[in-house]
Scaffold this motif. Structure first.
Motif, PDB file in Angstrom:
ATOM      1  N   VAL A 122      13.843 -20.945  -2.895  1.00 34.46           N
ATOM      2  CA  VAL A 122      13.997 -20.255  -1.609  1.00 34.46           C
ATOM      3  C   VAL A 122      15.457 -20.193  -1.167  1.00 34.46           C
ATOM      4  N   ARG A 123      16.320 -20.819  -1.948  1.00 36.55           N
ATOM      5  CA  ARG A 123      17.764 -20.844  -1.664  1.00 36.55           C
ATOM      6  C   ARG A 123      18.058 -21.411  -0.285  1.00 36.55           C
ATOM      7  N   GLY A 124      17.386 -22.551  -0.005  1.00 42.11           N
ATOM      8  CA  GLY A 124      17.596 -23.192   1.286  1.00 42.11           C
ATOM      9  C   GLY A 124      16.725 -24.415   1.441  1.00 42.11           C
ATOM     10  N   TYR A 125      16.675 -24.898   2.650  1.00 40.81           N
ATOM     11  CA  TYR A 125      15.908 -26.101   2.942  1.00 40.81           C
ATOM     12  C   TYR A 125      14.411 -25.838   2.828  1.00 40.81           C
ATOM     13  N   ARG A 172       6.074 -14.837   2.085  1.00 40.02           N
ATOM     14  CA  ARG A 172       5.003 -13.927   1.653  1.00 40.02           C
ATOM     15  C   ARG A 172       5.621 -12.642   1.071  1.00 40.02           C
ATOM     16  N   LYS A 173       6.688 -12.137   1.701  1.00 44.06           N
ATOM     17  CA  LYS A 173       7.364 -10.929   1.214  1.00 44.06           C
ATOM     18  C   LYS A 173       8.162 -11.211  -0.064  1.00 44.06           C
ATOM     19  N   ARG A 174       8.858 -12.341  -0.085  1.00 50.39           N
ATOM     20  CA  ARG A 174       9.721 -12.666  -1.236  1.00 50.39           C
ATOM     21  C   ARG A 174       8.939 -13.041  -2.484  1.00 50.39           C
ATOM     22  N   PHE A 175       7.738 -13.600  -2.300  1.00 49.72           N
ATOM     23  CA  PHE A 175       6.936 -14.071  -3.434  1.00 49.72           C
ATOM     24  C   PHE A 175       5.550 -13.421  -3.395  1.00 49.72           C
ATOM     25  N   ARG A 232       7.747 -20.836  10.701  1.00 44.88           N
ATOM     26  CA  ARG A 232       8.979 -20.050  10.677  1.00 44.88           C
ATOM     27  C   ARG A 232       9.158 -19.277   9.373  1.00 44.88           C
ATOM     28  N   ASN A 233       8.717 -19.825   8.248  1.00 42.44           N
ATOM     29  CA  ASN A 233       9.089 -19.271   6.952  1.00 42.44           C
ATOM     30  C   ASN A 233       8.012 -18.561   6.153  1.00 42.44           C
ATOM     31  N   VAL A 234       6.743 -18.796   6.452  1.00 43.01           N
ATOM     32  CA  VAL A 234       5.691 -18.178   5.641  1.00 43.01           C
ATOM     33  C   VAL A 234       5.766 -16.654   5.654  1.00 43.01           C
ATOM     34  N   PRO A 271      -0.911 -16.059  -4.488  1.00 39.08           N
ATOM     35  CA  PRO A 271      -2.187 -15.580  -3.925  1.00 39.08           C
ATOM     36  C   PRO A 271      -2.210 -15.637  -2.396  1.00 39.08           C
ATOM     37  N   GLU A 272      -2.767 -14.621  -1.788  1.00 40.67           N
ATOM     38  CA  GLU A 272      -2.829 -14.520  -0.326  1.00 40.67           C
ATOM     39  C   GLU A 272      -3.507 -15.739   0.302  1.00 40.67           C
TER      40      GLU A 272
END
Length: 180
Positions: free
Chosen positions: A112-115, A41-44, A35-37, A48-49
């Protein structure tokens, strides 16, 4: 300092606290990553990829196998602690690494400002258990003096054990090659 006996709650408690914490991770890591990757990927973008590809490729079976491998490491550390009355450097290092691991979970959730997986049990189980166990070791007169290099070594060992457990899990779950 007076010397008191260090009981199983301190030594085997590490394994118990770790199990509670990792049950949370087992229940949440696979779906959370899926759900979050993409958003992470955009936020951080400086991560490294290869880290993102690895996270996306990890399935529930691999994660569960890695948790099992890590459980063997933590169980061995707990046994070493029990056999030595809490004096084992391996046990104390694992305890330090566990506590610092909990702080890392809390920092991840803040970043990540969340769980994030593990962020519920980190402040409720991991950090309090570590502080309590270190207090019991100190009271018993067996806690090694805290030095910054020990914290670095504890984090490095925890990180290395995590990477190794995932490598072993991938190896165990890789389809067997048939001779041609």
């Amino acid at each position: 300092m007076r010397s008191e006996r260090v009981g199983g709650a301190v030594t085997w408690g590490l394994l118990g606290a770790w199990a509670v914490h990792d049950l949370e991770e087992l229940a949440t890591v696979p779906w959370w990553l899926r759900r979050n990757v993409p958003e992470l990927r955009k936020r951080f973008p400086r991560v490294p990829e290869g880290v993102w590809r690895w996270a996306e490729s990890m399935g529930a079976a691999e994660f569960a196998a890695a948790v099992g491998v890590m459980g063997a490491v933590v169980g061995t550390a707990s046994a070493a602690g029990q056999l030595t009355g809490g004096r084992s450097g391996f046990y104390q290092g694992a305890l330090t690494g566990f506590g610092l691991h909990g702080l890392m979970h809390m920092a991840q959730a803040a970043a990540v400002r969340g769980y994030t997986p593990g962020s519920v049990t980190a402040p409720l189980v991991v950090v309090p258990f570590t502080l309590w166990a270190r207090g019991r070791l100190r009271k018993a007169g067996v806690l090694r003096p805290a030095r910054p290099r020990d914290a670095v070594a504890g984090l490095a060992a925890a990180g290395a054990a995590t990477v190794a457990s995932h490598l072993v899990a991938r190896r165990l779950l890789r389809p067997a090659r048939r001779p041609s």
